[in-house]
Structure formats: C-alpha cells, structure tokens
Design a protein around this motif. Structure first.
Motif, PDB file in Angstrom:
ATOM      1  N   SER A 193      -5.448   5.094   1.310  1.00  0.00           N
ATOM      2  CA  SER A 193      -4.573   4.318   0.616  1.00  0.00           C
ATOM      3  C   SER A 193      -4.624   3.691  -1.313  1.00  0.00           C
ATOM      4  CB  SER A 193      -4.706   3.475   1.628  1.00  0.00           C
ATOM      5  OG  SER A 193      -4.789   1.870   1.297  1.00  0.00           O
ATOM      6  N   ILE A 201       0.448   5.276   0.132  1.00  0.00           N
ATOM      7  CA  ILE A 201      -0.704   6.095   1.141  1.00  0.00           C
ATOM      8  C   ILE A 201      -0.046   7.693   1.494  1.00  0.00           C
ATOM      9  CG2 ILE A 201      -1.294   6.686   4.059  1.00  0.00           C
ATOM     10  CD1 ILE A 201      -1.489   3.920   4.522  1.00  0.00           C
ATOM     11  N   ASN A 222       2.799   0.526   2.983  1.00  0.00           N
ATOM     12  CA  ASN A 222       2.083   0.071   4.139  1.00  0.00           C
ATOM     13  C   ASN A 222       2.629  -1.518   3.982  1.00  0.00           C
ATOM     14  OD1 ASN A 222       1.821  -0.850   6.703  1.00  0.00           O
ATOM     15  ND2 ASN A 222       0.581   1.215   7.222  1.00  0.00           N
ATOM     16  N   ARG A 256       0.856  -0.894   0.142  1.00  0.00           N
ATOM     17  CA  ARG A 256       0.336   0.108   0.000  1.00  0.00           C
ATOM     18  C   ARG A 256       0.892   1.089  -0.016  1.00  0.00           C
ATOM     19  NH1 ARG A 256      -5.650  -0.878   1.894  1.00  0.00           N
ATOM     20  NH2 ARG A 256      -6.116  -2.252   2.704  1.00  0.00           N
ATOM     21  N   ASN A 265      -2.107   1.385   8.352  1.00  0.00           N
ATOM     22  CA  ASN A 265      -3.143   1.601   7.806  1.00  0.00           C
ATOM     23  C   ASN A 265      -4.644   1.181   7.803  1.00  0.00           C
ATOM     24  OD1 ASN A 265      -4.628   2.134   5.186  1.00  0.00           O
ATOM     25  ND2 ASN A 265      -5.333   0.335   5.029  1.00  0.00           N
TER      26      ASN A 265
END
Length: 739
Positions: free
Chosen positions: A240, A234, A355, A232, A437
């Motif tokens: 995200s 962000i 993430n 991910r 997240n």
C-alpha cells in the motif's frame, strides 16, 4: 388550568406547555441556548467526528455525525444540495501502462481503455445559476471498469475549507443564500459565509484559492482536477502507498477577469456548458492526463504537515506528479436529465487496488454521498438507472426497493446458502475480490483533532507566495469585492485579522480597499471551532511557515508549469470586426490561417447577413455588436478597409468591444486602417492600445506577416501586465495626492 407535575405529563402536554416552551426556546434563532441534537441532547463537541485515535478512522457509532449529515443530505429534493449546476460528457480513459507496481486496478494496467462519464459543476449555486460564478468547480469522473464502477469525485482546487466532515453542513449552510431572504444566489460575498470563515482559520488556505484566478476558469477544458483527499493505491502483492490524484488539462490552465465573468453571466450564463458542448461537437475533444503523487507508507509523517489533512496539499517540488493515463471527452449526452442530472457519484465506489485513508473529511463523505443518492434518486436502486449501470455483471442478494427494475429469479436471496451451492460466492483476492487495506489501529476512542492538523496558515502563505504580482492583485481585488458586500463591520474586521495571520501585506492591501486598518492581533488568533471543555491554546496554529517558500505549480501565469509547454491556439475563439467596405480577401486569408491552427473564428459586424467587401467580394456576418460581446471571445482582430473602419469608429458598440478586450488583457490585432479603431478606443487617460503588450498591428495589410505574431499572442492567452501597469499608475496618483 392547574399545571401537572412534569413527570406525569404526556408528550402532547409538554409540547403545548407554555412554560416549557419558554424554557426551551427563549429565541427562535437559538441565541443564548446550548447546542443540541434534534432529540434535545446537549452537544459537547460539534467540530470533531468520533475517531479511533486522533488520526484514526471515523467510527460508524458517531450518531452526532450521522444525524447532522443525514439531515443535511436530505434537505433538498430533487435538486442536488450542492453541485446542482453541472454539465457532463462521455469519453474514454486510456492507461499508459506504467502503474502496475502501484496498483492492481485493472483500468490502470497496460492496454486498458475504459469508458467514462465526466461531470463538471459549480458548488454553491442552484441549477439555474450562472456558470461564471466565483466558485469551486466539481470534477467527477465515472469509470465503467471491468471490475465495477470507480467514481473519482474531486474539485478543481486541491484543498478544502474544513478538516472534518462533521463541519460540512455548517460550511454549506454558511455559503448558500441566507435563509431569511434567499440572497445572494451562487455567491459567497455575504455576511454568513465570512462570519463562518473568519472564525474557522483552517479555511484560509482554500479561501485564497477561490479568491484567486482559479475561481474563474476560462473553460471547463482549461482547469485542473484534484482528488482533494489522500487515498491509497495497493498493488498485486498487497503493498500500500498513499497517493494524491491530479487531472492536468492538455490545453493549459486559464482564467477570465472578474469584471469579464460578470459580463459573461449577463451575455451567456451557459458559457461553460456551451463551450464544452461546442468543442465536442466540432471534434476538438478536451483531454486531461491523470497523475498521482506517491508517498510511501514509511514517509507518511516526514512532511511539515499532515497528509490526512484535507486543507493541505503536497507541493510538487516535494513529490512530483507521475502521469498514469489520459482522459478524452468525445461524445455529448443525448438527454441532459437522463444522463447528467441522474448520474450518481459516490466516493465509496472503488475497485480493487484503490482504497481510503483515515482523512476525517473523507471518512464522513463516504457516508454522505451514498446517503444523498438514496434520497435524491428515490431509493437503493439508483444503480439501475442507465447512466449509473456497471458494465460488470451484478450478482447479490439485494432485492426489491423503490423503482426496482431487475427481475431476479430463484428463491435464494441470502448467503451463505446450500440451496444454490453457496452462489453467488465470495471472491478471493486472486479472483478479483476487493480486500480492504489492513491497518493496525490501537488508540482510545476519542472526539478530538490530531495536533498535526493544527496548522492553519502555513500553506495559505505558500499559496500567496507562489502567485505572480498580477495574481496577487486579483486576489486582493476579489477579497475587496467580497468583503465589500459584507454588511457587518465586525465580520470584515475578523476576516482581515485572519488574513494578517497569512501575510501582513495581503491583509494591509485588502484593509486599505475597505477603508480600515488591520485590527490589533494581541498575540492571539480567533478560532471558535474548539470543543466546549477544551483548552483553546491546543487549537491555536503556529506561525505561517511553509515547508517550501514557493511552489511554481500553484501559479497559472503564462510561464507556469501548467502552461509552459501549451502554446497552441486550439479552440480559441477569435472575433473579427468588419462591416461593408472591409478587406474581405485579407479576412478570408486570416480566417483560413487561424482555423488551420485550430482556432474558431466569427465575424462581428454592424448588421447580419452579407458583408460586401471593398473589392466586390462578400462574406457572411455571424454576429452583430448588439447580439454578442468581446467577453465571449479570446482575441480580437480588426480588419482593414477604409469604409468599414470609418463606420466602426462611429459605432459606440464597436469601440466598446475593443475597449473591453483591451481592458481584459486579450490579444488584439489590426490590419491597415483597422488600427484607427484601436486609436479611437483608447481612453484619453489610458495607455495607447497601439503599441501595447499583446497588440499586433500591420499597417501594410500583410496578413502573412501579421498572422504568426497574432497566433503567438493568442497562445499567450492574456497580457495581464496591462492591468498591473494601470494599477501601479493609479497607486502612484493616489500616493501623490496624499503627499
């Protein structure tokens, strides 16, 4: 002696009791027994980690996963269990400044230049094995960012053999040398690997990648890198997105031939590390661009496959790669052990803005990498080794431990505290604090695989469909070689059966080379990776139907996207064959032209020292035919000069030098009388070398005319059509003999 009742026996009594020994261990290899933990607990499912929902995060309470991976991580010391054979270099990463909307990570913001350390490695072999084994290559980069360490840990192949980390020890145990005799080293061509592969259908996609030309990179500088997992990104607003990471080499993606790789291992087992070292030392710095495929959260389930499945890739036709910056390697290490060997990469080393997803392979590896470093580097203070130190200041309550070097002052080593005004304090997100997240998970705790993962063959078929004819031929040859080293006939048959699920023509061609037919399928697929009490039908893949039929990015042919715009000859190694009596003036002119174009040249002669030219000019020889080989070069030029060529024609090593270069589909050039050596190297039953694809001859000895054509041929890298033509000729001969 009278047997005591079992309930009253001590631990020592039970251990030494011959009757319980017989009950617990009928055979030393466990045949006929239930699978258990190291504490004797019978295991119901050894193929799926415990997750919060079938697509949810892996749970820390999964003691089966932790026991299995912990034992695996600690099996060898001090050498890495995998990726032991590696080479590293320093450099920098420069962001293009176009990622602000995607991530808050500081090293990807406009104007950011970040020091990095990169390490490349084979996977299966030990530290002393050859660089040129057919294998996956590790591709790891440590970013020393202002927000802390970010470790990119990936491979040169975008997919993996397995879907769940709990199976990782089994995969590596299968591919490593067989434990009863420690054979073979750095090779997958043996029974245990294909026994595992043949009953693990999710492995078929990556198997084809490794058996393709991708498994034999020409150079570490000429291979792609992939994050494998879905991550991910962000941004500053907290939005995200899912991403797949890519490294694209500026010098294109190129390979060597399998026979050539075997010869390189004999001539120079350090071929890849020597190449990387030499190019950096000469100022020809390798470069890659970092790119991402971005998937909006609302599009997570829109594909015909699960993006959390590490055995799948996202075709670039569906999601293009956006380039975010470039990496340049510009400094070799000063001490191999202190830097390359002691560098510690951990998937859990991330920075704000990056993430994780719920990929079950990624989730387990997050635990495994840190656990491995704790064992391999002696304890929790491996971050204090210079190569692993963060450029950002370190402040926390962690003290002591093996090999602690920091001398912390004060009496506060905990939080919260008031004796030190609650410092070091937690950082808000606006102050650069890392925030995980927020993802809602509302599911039953379960040890099961998501049904969206039960697709084992579609992307293997996509990869096969995307290869050119010569690339397909190389895959077939590789599988014939590998399975030809498998001694157990049943393992061969099972593997061919799995190949038949991917593509019937692929399976037929492999089976033909093994002297066998494709086993009857009977509408079922062999898959033993099923929980003991599960319905096997729930783990059976559907037909091999790719989301897209063909993806050009999966090919590394000369005209593929990986190489289409990379037509220079920088760092290419050119062998110049000459000896006394050669046209030194023409050699000097060609060398100057090639080096101005970025290539590197070396003169290979019948002797070392000075070569005396036909006009009295002299030039130094770099190698002899006994001290080097054509497999160490990218192209060959035969100089003119009557006396020189006459001597080379009589030298069997010189003739073989040209024969091997032609057989391995390399560019070849010759001036004037040099064409006679090409004629002498032509096998009576083979196509003439003179006039063949990728061969440039100038009988008039006009270097200024020959050089541009030769440079164009070198930029093409290989002329695989020669091999394909020879194979088709052989097939025609065999067909005629059968008829």
């Amino acid at each position: 002696m009278e047997q005591k009742p079992l309930a009253k026996q001590t631990h020592e009594d039970v251990v030494s009791n011959p009757k319980t020994d017989e009950l617990a261990q009928n055979r030393e290899d466990g045949y006929g027994q239930f699978l258990t933990t190291n504490q004797g607990l019978r295991v119901n499912d050894d193929q799926n980690s415990l997750k919060d929902g079938d697509r949810g995060p892996t749970l820390l309470e999964d003691f089966l996963l932790r026991e299995k991976i912990t034992h695996f991580d600690h099996e060898r010391i001090p050498e890495r269990v995998i990726h032991a054979r590696g080479v590293g270099a320093h450099g920098y990463f420069e962001a293009y400044g176009n990622a602000t909307d995607l991530t808050r990570a500081a090293f990807l913001q406009p104007g950011a230049v970040t020091p990095i350390f990169a390490r490349f490695s084979t996977v299966a072999g030990s530290r002393g094995s050859s660089d040129m084994a057919r294998d996956v290559r590790g591709f790891a980069v440590k970013f020393y960012t202002e927000e802390g360490i970010y470790d990119f840990v990936g491979n040169d192949i975008p997919v993996f053999f397995i879907q769940d980390a709990i199976k990782f020890p089994d995969l590596i145990h299968a591919v490593k040398p067989e434990p009863h005799n420690e054979i073979p080293q750095a090779a997958s061509a043996h029974d245990t690997f294909y026994d595992f592969i043949s009953i693990t259908p999710e492995s078929m996609h990556m198997l084809l990648w490794v058996m393709s030309d991708r498994g034999l990179p020409r150079s570490l500088r000429m291979m792609e890198g992939f994050g494998v997992h879905t991550y991910r990104l962000i941004n500053a607003e907290g939005k995200s997105r899912f991403v797949k990471f890519h490294w694209k080499p500026k010098q294109g993606v190129h390979s060597v031939a399998w026979e050539e790789a075997q010869q390189i291992s004999g001539n120079d087992p350090d071929f890849h590390r020597r190449d990387l070292w030499s190019c950096i030392e000469s100022g020809a710095y390798p470069e890659w661009e970092l790119g991402v495929q971005v998937i909006e959260e609302e599009d997570e389930m829109k594909f015909g496959f699960d993006i959390l499945d590490a055995t799948k890739l996202i075709p670039e036709e569906l999601v293009p790669v956006q380039m975010l910056g470039k990496m340049v390697l510009n400094r070799n290490v000063d001490n191999y052990f202190a830097e390359t060997e002691q560098v510690a990469f951990c998937l859990s080393h991330v920075v704000p803005g990056i993430n994780f997803s719920n990929d079950p392979l990624l989730q387990g590896r997050l635990f495994s990498y840190l656990d491995t470093q704790l064992k391999r580097l002696g304890g929790p203070n491996f971050h204090e080794i210079p190569i692993n130190r963060s450029l950002a200041p370190i402040h926390n309550g962690q003290r002591d431990g093996h090999m602690r070097q920091t001398i912390n002052k004060g009496n506060v080593a905990y939080g919260p505290n008031l004796l030190n005004d609650n410092f070091p304090k937690q950082a808000k997100q606006s102050e650069g604090g890392f925030v995980s997240n927020h993802t809602r998970v509302d599911a039953a705790k379960i040890r099961r695989r998501s049904k969206s993962f039960i697709d084992f063959y579609s992307q293997a078929k996509l990869f096969w469909n995307s290869q050119t004819e010569i690339e397909k031929l190389h895959i077939v040859k590789a599988l014939r070689f590998e399975l030809g080293h498998v001694q157990t006939l049943d393992v061969r048959m099972r593997t061919v059966l799995q190949l038949a699920q991917v593509d019937h023509d692929l399976a037929h061609r492999v089976a033909e080379g093994l002297g066998m037919s494709i086993p009857a399928v009977n509408g079922t697929q062999l898959n033993l990776n099923v929980p003991a009490d599960a319905n096997p039908a729930d783990y059976q893949s559907g037909p091999a139907k790719p989301t897209v039929e063909n993806s050009a990015a999966l090919s590394i042919s000369a005209d593929s996207p990986a190489n289409a715009d990379k037509k220079d000859i920088k760092t290419r190694q050119i062998a110049i064959l000459a000896t006394d009596g050669a046209d030194v003036a023409a050699i000097s002119e060609l060398m100057k032209t090639l080096m101005e174009a970025g290539a590197q040249t070396a003169i290979v002669a019948t002797h070392l020292g000075t070569i005396k030219g036909k006009d009295g000019q002299e030039i130094m020889a770099n190698w002899t035919f006994q001290s080097t080989s054509s497999v160490l070069f990218d192209a060959v030029y035969v100089a003119g000069g009557v006396h020189s060529v006459q001597m080379l024609v009589q030298d069997t090593d010189a003739v073989r030098f040209v024969q091997d270069a032609f057989k391995h589909c390399k560019p070849i050039a010759a001036s004037a009388e040099g064409a006679d050596l090409l004629k002498a190297a032509t096998h009576p039953s083979a196509t003439d070398i003179v006039g063949a694809e990728g061969v440039v001859v100038d009988t008039g000895n006009m270097v200024n005319k020959l050089a541009p054509q030769f440079i164009q041929a070198i930029a093409h890298h290989r002329f695989w059509g020669r091999e394909l033509k020879a194979a088709q000729k052989m097939e025609a001969i065999l067909a005629e003999a059968v008829n």
